[in-house]
Design an enzyme around this catalytic site. Structure first.
Site, short mmCIF file in Angstrom:
data_model
loop_
_atom_site.label_atom_id
_atom_site.label_comp_id
_atom_site.label_asym_id
_atom_site.label_seq_id
_atom_site.Cartn_x
_atom_site.Cartn_y
_atom_site.Cartn_z
N LYS A 191 -28.00 -26.25 45.28
CA LYS A 191 -29.15 -25.29 45.07
C LYS A 191 -28.80 -23.92 46.10
O LYS A 191 -28.71 -22.93 45.38
CB LYS A 191 -30.42 -25.52 45.03
CG LYS A 191 -31.15 -26.48 44.09
CD LYS A 191 -32.41 -26.72 44.68
CE LYS A 191 -33.07 -27.63 43.56
NZ LYS A 191 -34.71 -27.91 43.50
N GLU A 238 -35.84 -22.34 38.86
CA GLU A 238 -35.76 -22.85 37.26
C GLU A 238 -37.32 -22.40 36.83
O GLU A 238 -37.53 -22.03 35.80
CB GLU A 238 -35.28 -24.15 37.25
CG GLU A 238 -33.91 -24.30 37.76
CD GLU A 238 -33.85 -24.84 39.12
OE1 GLU A 238 -32.72 -25.57 39.55
OE2 GLU A 238 -34.64 -24.70 39.84
N HIS A 294 -26.76 -51.66 19.54
CA HIS A 294 -25.77 -51.05 18.36
C HIS A 294 -24.93 -50.05 19.30
O HIS A 294 -24.37 -49.20 18.56
CB HIS A 294 -26.60 -50.50 17.54
CG HIS A 294 -27.14 -51.64 16.43
ND1 HIS A 294 -26.44 -52.05 15.45
CD2 HIS A 294 -28.11 -52.12 16.47
CE1 HIS A 294 -27.23 -53.02 14.94
NE2 HIS A 294 -28.40 -53.01 15.43
N GLY A 334 -41.68 -35.36 45.52
CA GLY A 334 -41.69 -34.97 43.90
C GLY A 334 -41.56 -36.13 42.76
O GLY A 334 -42.50 -36.04 41.79
N ARG A 335 -40.83 -37.10 43.08
CA ARG A 335 -40.60 -38.10 42.33
C ARG A 335 -41.69 -39.18 42.16
O ARG A 335 -41.50 -39.99 41.44
CB ARG A 335 -39.17 -38.67 42.47
CG ARG A 335 -38.90 -39.35 43.93
CD ARG A 335 -37.27 -39.37 44.12
NE ARG A 335 -37.16 -39.73 45.39
CZ ARG A 335 -36.87 -38.85 46.59
NH1 ARG A 335 -36.94 -37.67 46.12
NH2 ARG A 335 -36.44 -39.29 47.67
N GLU A 356 -32.41 -40.74 43.62
CA GLU A 356 -32.53 -39.76 44.71
C GLU A 356 -32.87 -40.44 45.82
O GLU A 356 -32.85 -39.87 46.98
CB GLU A 356 -33.48 -38.83 44.06
CG GLU A 356 -33.61 -37.58 44.91
CD GLU A 356 -34.21 -36.42 44.03
OE1 GLU A 356 -33.69 -35.49 43.26
OE2 GLU A 356 -35.71 -36.34 44.15
N LYS A 407 -43.86 -26.93 44.11
CA LYS A 407 -44.67 -26.97 45.45
C LYS A 407 -44.61 -25.80 46.19
O LYS A 407 -45.70 -25.24 46.73
CB LYS A 407 -44.10 -27.98 46.15
CG LYS A 407 -44.42 -28.24 47.58
CD LYS A 407 -44.00 -29.52 48.33
CE LYS A 407 -44.62 -30.79 47.86
NZ LYS A 407 -44.21 -31.82 48.70
#
Length: 539
Positions: free
Chosen positions: A505, A215, A386, A269-270, A355, A209
């Site tokens: 951050k 990152e 399993h 964002g999500r 979030e 954005k």
């Protein structure tokens, strides 16, 4: 803004608390014995979806009180406010309109402060379609005049998890374009991806954005250097496409203005895979399938907006979650899709739900006096059986489960699908019914029979969907988005900010400078000890 109503102070909450006294030790097996038709009136059929919620610790009275709670906290008004573009993300002063990205209705405009956002959305959809077709048809070529063979999507959080999950889920709809996702600043992983690819035929999507996300930009710089080294003297900037709200920053990086797609403040964002953030999806499966994904979500939006609470898929699933979280004290929920290609779906839901609803202050800024966000986890069946299903069946914790399965496989006549689905049905039945220990004659067998008992009475929802198609996947994702929204409304929290993520951050950036200069500032004793050890052993 949404009203601030403490749910624990409502009349319906008090009635639910009293009702819980009657329900706390209820045995679902007994509920089924009393009503052999229970599943027939505790299900919702919608389009190609069936939700059976009969295997839950609820009665008609429970459901009536939960629907009363939804009405008492103003859920219907909250739904309308979101779709109307009211600034329900009050802490950031933003509307919440990811639903507008997949709007295919006949309405002419959707306005925020007098500006029609629908024109921009439709224009961006057309750009995605045109670019996808040009890449796949070989009209948009690399700097060396070749067709692109691979795409790298660089992003993190919602710029990575959602698109990656969808591309993985729609693997049977994929074309020949290889799509790779880079999110973490992990040199080892980046190297492992790049060594497989040809820089001359690799297209790079940079999704950020602000175009300053550390990152993402660090990874973009590495990949840009990798391509530039191989394409010296050629127009290597053709290989880079940006998705960002900051055109200026993207251009500074070297991107052409025509290769930059928008991101909007009214989309978190999500919830952004429906926008140009989903460009990698369109490239991977073709625009028609990407649009089908959007249309499936739009149809779920319409269902959510217009259907009575009693027959509303997201509302019913959210209220059951509230019932378990706030009255039974079941803090976790498992999502188990019986489809290998949905292996990344639980991870996407983790970000979407935790979030959004991991908040401890209500909409008035007051600490809540009740539990909010649930812990979400899961894995695909049959593999999960399993692994952690042992805890489901005989552990001391009760974990409500969403089973997700498909009636029809992608390839018709595939006999192994029936084996897969027999496990799907068998596990939910076993969790409900339990099993008494066998009676044996020998002392050793009597001893062992004690450990072969299963108490049952473990709640679950069963979602049966006709087939995993782009349209149905879109509807499934939107179902959980709206479930998350309903929970947030009931818990009286703001579901669309994420300040907790941002604080970590800030600290990380400070520590990066300390590592670089080897000058450690004042921290808690544990952090100072760890940084000292790290620097002392760093080669």
């Amino acid at each position: 803004m949404l009203k601030s109503i403490n749910p624990s102070g409502t009349q319906s909450w008090k009635e639910l608390r009293n009702h819980f006294g009657d329900m706390e030790f209820v045995q679902m097996q007994k509920l089924f014995e009393k009503d052999s038709q229970r599943a027939k009136h505790m299900n919702i059929k919608w389009d190609e979806f069936l939700l059976d919620y009969s295997k839950n610790k609820v009665t008609s009275e429970t459901l009536s009180l939960l629907f009363k709670l939804a009405k008492e906290v103003g859920l219907q008004d909250a739904i309308k406010a979101m779709f109307d573009g009211v600034k329900i993300n009050a802490t950031e002063g933003r509307s919440v309109l990811h639903t507008a990205l997949r709007n295919f209705s006949d309405i002419k405009s959707i306005e925020i402060e007098g500006e029609d956002i629908l024109l921009d959305i439709k224009g961006t959809r057309k750009r995605i379609k045109d670019f996808t077709e040009k890449v796949l048809n070989g009209e948009y070529l690399s700097a060396t005049g070749e067709k692109f063979t691979d795409v790298i999507n660089i992003g993190i959080g919602g710029s990575d998890l959602g698109p990656k999950m969808v591309v993985n889920a729609l693997v049977n709809y994929r074309n020949n374009l290889g799509v790779h996702y880079i999110s973490n600043v992990d040199d080892d992983y980046l190297h492992s991806v790049l060594k497989q690819l040809n820089p001359a035929t690799t297209l790079v999507l940079i999704v950020s954005k602000t175009f300053t996300t550390q990152e993402t930009i660090e990874n973009a710089k590495r990949i840009k250097s990798w391509i530039e080294r191989e394409l010296v003297g050629k127009d290597f900037n053709k290989h880079f496409i940006g998705v960002s709200a900051s055109v200026e920053e993207a251009e500074k990086f070297g991107l052409y203005k025509d290769n930059i797609y928008p991101m909007w403040d009214y989309v978190g964002g999500r919830f952004s895979l429906w926008s140009a953030v989903g460009l990698s999806v369109s490239l991977a499966v073709g625009y028609d399938n990407f649009e089908a994904l959007l249309k499936g979500a739009y149809e779920m939006d319409t269902h959510f907006q217009s259907t009575d609470f009693e027959s509303n898929l997201p509302v019913v699933m959210a209220l059951l979650s509230v019932w378990y979280n706030n009255f039974y004290g079941y803090e976790t929920e498992a999502v188990v899709p019986y489809s290998q290609v949905l292996e990344k779906f639980p991870a996407h839901l983790q970000q979407m739900i935790m979030e959004s609803n991991g908040k401890n202050k209500d909409r008035s800024g007051i600490p809540v006096n009740y539990q909010t966000g649930t812990l979400i986890w899961g894995e695909v069946g049959v593999s999960a059986q399993h692994a952690f299903f042992q805890l489901f069946h005989q552990g001391t914790k009760v974990i409500p489960i969403d089973f997700i399965g498909f009636v029809n496989p992608f390839v018709e006549g595939d006999s192994s699908h029936d084996i897969l689905m027999s496990n799907f049905f068998g596990q939910s039945e076993a969790l409900l019914k339990g099993k008494a220990g066998e009676v044996y004659e020998s002392d050793d067998s009597i001893f062992l029979s004690n450990f072969r008992e299963f108490s049952g009475n473990k709640p679950s929802n069963t979602l049966l969907i006709s087939k995993l198609t782009p349209k149905n996947l879109g509807a499934l994702i939107a179902l959980y988005e709206h479930k998350t929204f309903v929970q947030g409304v009931i818990w009286n929290i703001y579901s669309f900010d994420q300040f907790g993520v941002e604080y970590g951050k800030v600290l990380a950036k400070n520590i990066q400078n300390e590592i670089k200069t080897k000058n450690i500032s004042k921290h808690d004793s544990s952090t100072e000890f760890l940084l000292d050890f790290y620097l002392s052993n760093r080669k």
